[in-house]
Scaffold this motif. Structure first.
Motif, PDB file in Angstrom:
ATOM      1  N   GLU A  30       6.635 -46.183 -48.403  1.00 44.87           N
ATOM      2  CA  GLU A  30       5.581 -47.176 -48.159  1.00 44.87           C
ATOM      3  C   GLU A  30       5.352 -47.393 -46.669  1.00 44.87           C
ATOM      4  O   GLU A  30       4.224 -47.602 -46.230  1.00 44.87           O
ATOM      5  N   LYS A  31       6.420 -47.345 -45.891  1.00 45.24           N
ATOM      6  CA  LYS A  31       6.321 -47.534 -44.437  1.00 45.24           C
ATOM      7  C   LYS A  31       6.341 -46.208 -43.680  1.00 45.24           C
ATOM      8  O   LYS A  31       6.212 -46.206 -42.460  1.00 45.24           O
ATOM      9  N   ASN A  32       6.531 -45.085 -44.426  1.00 45.38           N
ATOM     10  CA  ASN A  32       6.694 -43.774 -43.808  1.00 45.38           C
ATOM     11  C   ASN A  32       7.758 -43.847 -42.715  1.00 45.38           C
ATOM     12  O   ASN A  32       7.540 -43.463 -41.574  1.00 45.38           O
ATOM     13  N   LEU A  33       8.945 -44.334 -43.090  1.00 49.02           N
ATOM     14  CA  LEU A  33      10.024 -44.558 -42.131  1.00 49.02           C
ATOM     15  C   LEU A  33      11.332 -43.999 -42.673  1.00 49.02           C
ATOM     16  O   LEU A  33      11.794 -44.396 -43.741  1.00 49.02           O
ATOM     17  N   PHE A  34      11.910 -43.072 -41.909  1.00 51.70           N
ATOM     18  CA  PHE A  34      13.225 -42.533 -42.213  1.00 51.70           C
ATOM     19  C   PHE A  34      14.209 -43.161 -41.235  1.00 51.70           C
ATOM     20  O   PHE A  34      14.008 -43.129 -40.028  1.00 51.70           O
ATOM     21  N   ARG A  35      15.278 -43.767 -41.785  1.00 49.42           N
ATOM     22  CA  ARG A  35      16.287 -44.444 -40.958  1.00 49.42           C
ATOM     23  C   ARG A  35      17.654 -43.799 -41.188  1.00 49.42           C
ATOM     24  O   ARG A  35      18.024 -43.506 -42.322  1.00 49.42           O
ATOM     25  N   PHE A  36      18.389 -43.623 -40.097  1.00 43.38           N
ATOM     26  CA  PHE A  36      19.757 -43.111 -40.179  1.00 43.38           C
ATOM     27  C   PHE A  36      20.493 -43.524 -38.899  1.00 43.38           C
ATOM     28  O   PHE A  36      19.894 -44.063 -37.973  1.00 43.38           O
ATOM     29  N   HIS A  37      21.801 -43.293 -38.877  1.00 42.12           N
ATOM     30  CA  HIS A  37      22.612 -43.600 -37.700  1.00 42.12           C
ATOM     31  C   HIS A  37      23.079 -42.298 -37.074  1.00 42.12           C
ATOM     32  O   HIS A  37      23.456 -41.362 -37.783  1.00 42.12           O
ATOM     33  N   LEU A  38      23.072 -42.261 -35.737  1.00 42.75           N
ATOM     34  CA  LEU A  38      23.467 -41.084 -34.982  1.00 42.75           C
ATOM     35  C   LEU A  38      24.585 -41.460 -34.025  1.00 42.75           C
ATOM     36  O   LEU A  38      24.513 -42.504 -33.363  1.00 42.75           O
ATOM     37  N   ARG A  39      25.629 -40.615 -33.965  1.00 40.50           N
ATOM     38  CA  ARG A  39      26.731 -40.797 -33.007  1.00 40.50           C
ATOM     39  C   ARG A  39      26.547 -39.765 -31.908  1.00 40.50           C
ATOM     40  O   ARG A  39      26.521 -38.562 -32.178  1.00 40.50           O
ATOM     41  N   ASP A  40      26.425 -40.237 -30.654  1.00 41.62           N
ATOM     42  CA  ASP A  40      26.242 -39.307 -29.545  1.00 41.62           C
ATOM     43  C   ASP A  40      27.594 -38.746 -29.100  1.00 41.62           C
ATOM     44  O   ASP A  40      28.646 -39.081 -29.667  1.00 41.62           O
ATOM     45  N   TYR A  50      12.580 -42.879 -37.572  1.00 41.92           N
ATOM     46  CA  TYR A  50      11.693 -41.729 -37.444  1.00 41.92           C
ATOM     47  C   TYR A  50      10.530 -41.953 -38.393  1.00 41.92           C
ATOM     48  O   TYR A  50      10.721 -42.106 -39.595  1.00 41.92           O
ATOM     49  N   ARG A  51       9.322 -41.998 -37.881  1.00 45.73           N
ATOM     50  CA  ARG A  51       8.150 -42.339 -38.680  1.00 45.73           C
ATOM     51  C   ARG A  51       7.520 -41.104 -39.323  1.00 45.73           C
ATOM     52  O   ARG A  51       6.361 -40.785 -39.114  1.00 45.73           O
ATOM     53  N   ASP A  52       8.335 -40.450 -40.116  1.00 47.19           N
ATOM     54  CA  ASP A  52       7.952 -39.285 -40.914  1.00 47.19           C
ATOM     55  C   ASP A  52       9.030 -39.121 -41.981  1.00 47.19           C
ATOM     56  O   ASP A  52      10.110 -39.699 -41.857  1.00 47.19           O
ATOM     57  N   PRO A  53       8.780 -38.301 -42.994  1.00 46.60           N
ATOM     58  CA  PRO A  53       9.823 -38.068 -43.998  1.00 46.60           C
ATOM     59  C   PRO A  53      11.060 -37.400 -43.399  1.00 46.60           C
ATOM     60  O   PRO A  53      10.990 -36.785 -42.333  1.00 46.60           O
TER      61      PRO A  53
END
Length: 108
Positions: A30-40, A50-53
């Motif tokens: 619905e928001k076209n939003l992919f969310r995740f956590h990244l460890r540098d 990220y506003r894409d699949p």
């Protein structure tokens, strides 16, 4: 760059890291939003939006590069690049994949 460098610069950045699999990765269509956590590479963890699949090979990536900027502690990614494991991880696998012919033999 690391998240700390990206935050200090206040400009567009490329951050390299690993997906934190213990945190939920979720796509909201619905928001076209992919969310995740990244460890540098300095072990800092940030949520990434990220506003894409979700990219197709996301779960298989050895390393993830996010390009974007930090906004209120969240990294807003405009692009995601993934380094996936090589199909040919060693010489034997490569030798087995090559056709047996007299052409292109290498001297060993």
């Amino acid at each position: 760059m690391h998240f700390s460098e990206a935050e200090a610069s206040g400009t567009r950045a490329h951050v390299v890291g690993n997906w934190v699999q213990s945190e939920t990765a979720h796509y909201n269509p619905e928001k076209n939003l992919f969310r995740f956590h990244l460890r540098d590479n300095e072990e800092a963890v940030r949520e990434v939006h990220y506003r894409d699949p979700k990219p197709a090979s996301f779960e298989d990536a050895e390393k993830i590069v996010v390009e974007g900027y930090l906004n209120g502690g969240v990294f807003e990614a405009e692009h995601i690049l993934m380094k996936c494991p090589s199909k040919y991880s060693d010489t034997n696998a490569l030798d087995q994949a090559l056709p047996a012919s007299g052409k292109g033999e290498s001297a060993q």
